[in-house]
Design an enzyme around this catalytic site. Structure first.
Site, PDB file in Angstrom:
ATOM      1  N   TYR A 135      75.624  59.019  52.427  1.00  0.00           N
ATOM      2  CA  TYR A 135      75.557  60.128  53.685  1.00  0.00           C
ATOM      3  C   TYR A 135      75.956  61.339  52.997  1.00  0.00           C
ATOM      4  O   TYR A 135      75.056  62.355  53.504  1.00  0.00           O
ATOM      5  CB  TYR A 135      76.639  59.352  54.458  1.00  0.00           C
ATOM      6  CG  TYR A 135      77.361  60.166  55.527  1.00  0.00           C
ATOM      7  CD1 TYR A 135      76.486  60.432  56.868  1.00  0.00           C
ATOM      8  CD2 TYR A 135      78.536  60.986  55.235  1.00  0.00           C
ATOM      9  CE1 TYR A 135      77.085  61.059  57.722  1.00  0.00           C
ATOM     10  CE2 TYR A 135      78.992  61.876  56.476  1.00  0.00           C
ATOM     11  CZ  TYR A 135      78.190  61.938  57.468  1.00  0.00           C
ATOM     12  OH  TYR A 135      78.777  62.814  58.536  1.00  0.00           O
ATOM     13  N   LEU A 165      86.750  63.654  62.462  1.00  0.00           N
ATOM     14  CA  LEU A 165      86.872  64.076  64.026  1.00  0.00           C
ATOM     15  C   LEU A 165      87.223  63.005  64.767  1.00  0.00           C
ATOM     16  O   LEU A 165      87.467  61.975  64.414  1.00  0.00           O
ATOM     17  CB  LEU A 165      85.329  64.306  64.467  1.00  0.00           C
ATOM     18  CG  LEU A 165      84.779  65.667  63.804  1.00  0.00           C
ATOM     19  CD1 LEU A 165      83.263  65.710  64.197  1.00  0.00           C
ATOM     20  CD2 LEU A 165      85.454  66.938  64.764  1.00  0.00           C
TER      21      LEU A 165
END
Ligand code: NAP
Length: 309
Positions: A135, A165
């Site tokens: 990723y 987040l």
């Protein structure tokens, strides 16, 4: 100047995701798309998307997931993200989009660094962490593509590098979610069952900076309004251990009535990846981040109200 965005034709990819859903409140006039509108891994769809003339693109779309998802599906993560990022940035430039902002992640920073918090100068000084290597490489490739285009084609594209987040619009999924969302889901579960123990992966020792999605969206809104083209980190000053965050969450959500247990056999991920927000403040000015306690209380109240699990 602040309201200029309402006159721009702004495209937001990833509109159905956590950040995209929060951003609708801050950029209500933008156009939001999801994979059901355009599959950005398909070149034909991306070409079709850029048949419209966009003044600005905010690229949020990505194959995103927590540590277990990253460990189980690294091939899908690198392939889907490389394809959608490369095509999106390529066709934005070819169709003459004047501004593009991509959202990366602090997991692109070296697994281990000589100094903390890391600054933008520390990017590419070492390989990213093993559990999210695929990723991270896809995000590093997009940063390199943007930097290269700016050099060769004089585009003025940029990227924001947010820390972990959380937010009201995240989806609770114990297999796929990021740590804080999964934690709040486990607390909600335990509360429904009348108490017990919250079981968490890893040792509880790694450090994390948790950023409320609204804070990132306020940064995006202000960057649009001020037409910012620099790239920078977006992260709060609070950098707490997973154990501390879990204790805060259990305290805030239940008054501290649940026990917390760590599964030390499961992976921890990167030990620390705290980044500096100095450049962000130089570029945007002073910024008040949502304190973690306050953010957790808000998000938990929302999950409870929605009966989110
Ligand atoms: P999210 O909730 O998982 O949403 C992902 C979004 O991307 C969805 O709108 C999804 O559409 C879209 N998407 C996925 N595959 C697509 C495809 N093939 N074609 C078109 N759209 C596709 O992600 P998020 O948490 O909002 O993250 C937004 C950005 O912030 C991402 O770039 C992520 O890497 C970055 N980021 C996230 C975190 C975090 O902790 N969440 C931390 C740092 C950085 P569908 O709903 O239709 O699938």
């Amino acid at each position: 100047m602040y309201f200029r965005f309402s006159m721009e034709n702004i495209l937001v990819t990833g509109g159905s995701g956590l950040v995209g859903s929060h951003l609708k409140r801050y950029l209500p006039d933008a156009s939001y798309i999801s994979s059901s509108d355009f599959d950005l891994t398909r070149e034909k769809d991306v070409q079709r998307l850029f048949e419209t003339k966009w003044d600005r693109v905010i690229h949020l779309a990505g194959r995103v997931g927590g540590i277990l998802e990253n460990i189980r599906h690294p091939g899908e993560f690198i392939e889907e993200n490389l394809l959608m990022n490369t095509l999106l940035v390529k066709y934005a430039r070819l169709s003459g989009v004047p501004r593009l902002t991509a959202v990366l992640s602090t997991c692109i920073y070296p697994d281990v660094c000589g100094r903390y918090p890391m600054t933008e100068e520390d990017l590419n000084q070492g390989p990213p962490q093993e559990t999210n290597f695929a990723y991270a490489i896809s995000k590093i490739a997009m940063a390199a593509q943007i930097d290269a285009y700016n050099k060769q084609y004089s585009t003025r594209y940029n990227y924001l590098i947010p820390s972990n987040l959380y937010g009201e619009h995240d989806r609770i999924d114990f297999e796929k979610s990021h740590f804080l969302t999964a934690l709040l889901g486990k607390i909600l579960n335990a509360e429904k069952e009348g108490g017990g123990t919250v079981k968490l992966l890893g040792s509880g020792e790694p450090l994390r900076q948790f950023l409320h999605a609204d804070d990132l969206c306020r940064v995006i809104r202000d960057s649009v309004a001020k037409d910012i083209t620099e790239s920078f980190n977006v992260a709060p000053d609070e950098n707490l251990s997973i154990r501390e965050i879990a204790e805060i969450a259990v305290g805030v959500c239940t008054g501290g009535s649940l026990a917390i247990e760590f599964d030390r056999e499961s992976p921890d991920g990167q030990f620390r990846k705290d980044v500096s927000n100095e450049r962000m403040k130089e570029v945007l000015g002073e910024f008040a981040f949502t304190p973690l306690r306050e953010g957790i209380a808000r998000v938990y109240a929302h999950y409870r109200e929605q009966d989110a699990i």
